[in-house]
Design an enzyme around this catalytic site. Structure first.
Site, mmCIF file in Angstrom:
data_model
loop_
_atom_site.group_PDB
_atom_site.id
_atom_site.type_symbol
_atom_site.label_atom_id
_atom_site.label_comp_id
_atom_site.label_asym_id
_atom_site.label_seq_id
_atom_site.Cartn_x
_atom_site.Cartn_y
_atom_site.Cartn_z
ATOM 1 N N PRO A 194 0.865 -1.217 -0.013
ATOM 2 C CA PRO A 194 0.162 -0.002 -0.121
ATOM 3 C C PRO A 194 0.866 1.342 -0.004
ATOM 4 O O PRO A 194 1.929 1.225 0.637
ATOM 5 C CB PRO A 194 -0.764 0.004 1.245
ATOM 6 C CG PRO A 194 -0.610 -1.493 1.725
ATOM 7 C CD PRO A 194 0.611 -1.999 1.136
ATOM 8 N N LYS A 200 -2.344 -5.689 6.075
ATOM 9 C CA LYS A 200 -0.936 -5.585 5.329
ATOM 10 C C LYS A 200 0.076 -5.576 6.195
ATOM 11 O O LYS A 200 -0.166 -4.818 7.297
ATOM 12 C CB LYS A 200 -0.934 -4.576 4.258
ATOM 13 C CG LYS A 200 -1.815 -4.690 3.126
ATOM 14 C CD LYS A 200 -1.375 -5.798 2.213
ATOM 15 C CE LYS A 200 -2.548 -5.679 0.829
ATOM 16 N NZ LYS A 200 -2.068 -6.780 -0.177
ATOM 17 N N ILE A 255 -2.742 -2.841 -3.956
ATOM 18 C CA ILE A 255 -3.022 -4.006 -4.457
ATOM 19 C C ILE A 255 -3.871 -5.026 -4.038
ATOM 20 O O ILE A 255 -3.799 -5.381 -2.771
ATOM 21 C CB ILE A 255 -1.828 -5.023 -4.817
ATOM 22 C CG1 ILE A 255 -0.718 -4.146 -5.783
ATOM 23 C CG2 ILE A 255 -2.166 -6.233 -5.760
ATOM 24 C CD1 ILE A 255 0.459 -4.942 -5.706
#
Length: 118
Positions: free
Chosen positions: A2, A33, A65
């Site tokens: 990110p 994440k 993503i």
């Protein structure tokens, strides 16, 4: 991986290293994440207006993503980021905007290649 960019017309003095660390940890938790994959930049002291007003404000851009690609995902992320930003920056919710951008592995360069091949 990110990417977060926090833009604000608040002075740089309001963005301590502690606040940046908190934002990094919060983003990692919200986006599920690892903290080590979060990339952040903060741009304070900008000339900014939201809704035609230059009152204190902030804009957060979140690119990642696989975790910001749907309205349902972003609704959940938005609520959590707003909670953090209103509390930590002392801004009303109507003085904050968040932009979500889904990105693909081939759009991120790293170590002389793109994430697709890593």
């Amino acid at each position: 991986m990110p990417f977060l960019e926090l833009q604000s017309n608040l002075p740089a003095s309001q963005f301590s290293e502690e606040l940046l660390n908190k934002l990094c940890c919060t983003a990692a938790r919200i986006l599920d994440k690892p903290k080590e994959r979060i990339n952040m930049s903060v741009k304070p002291g900008l000339l900014m207006a939201i809704g035609g007003s230059t009152a204190p404000c902030a804009q957060l851009v979140v690119s990642s993503i696989g975790v910001v690609g749907t309205a349902e995902q972003n609704k959940q992320h938005s609520a959590k980021f707003f909670e953090f930003l209103t509390q930590e920056l002392g801004l009303a919710p109507d003085r904050i905007l968040i932009l979500f951008y889904p990105i693909e592995k081939w759009q991120i360069g790293k170590n002389g290649t793109v994430m697709t091949f890593l």
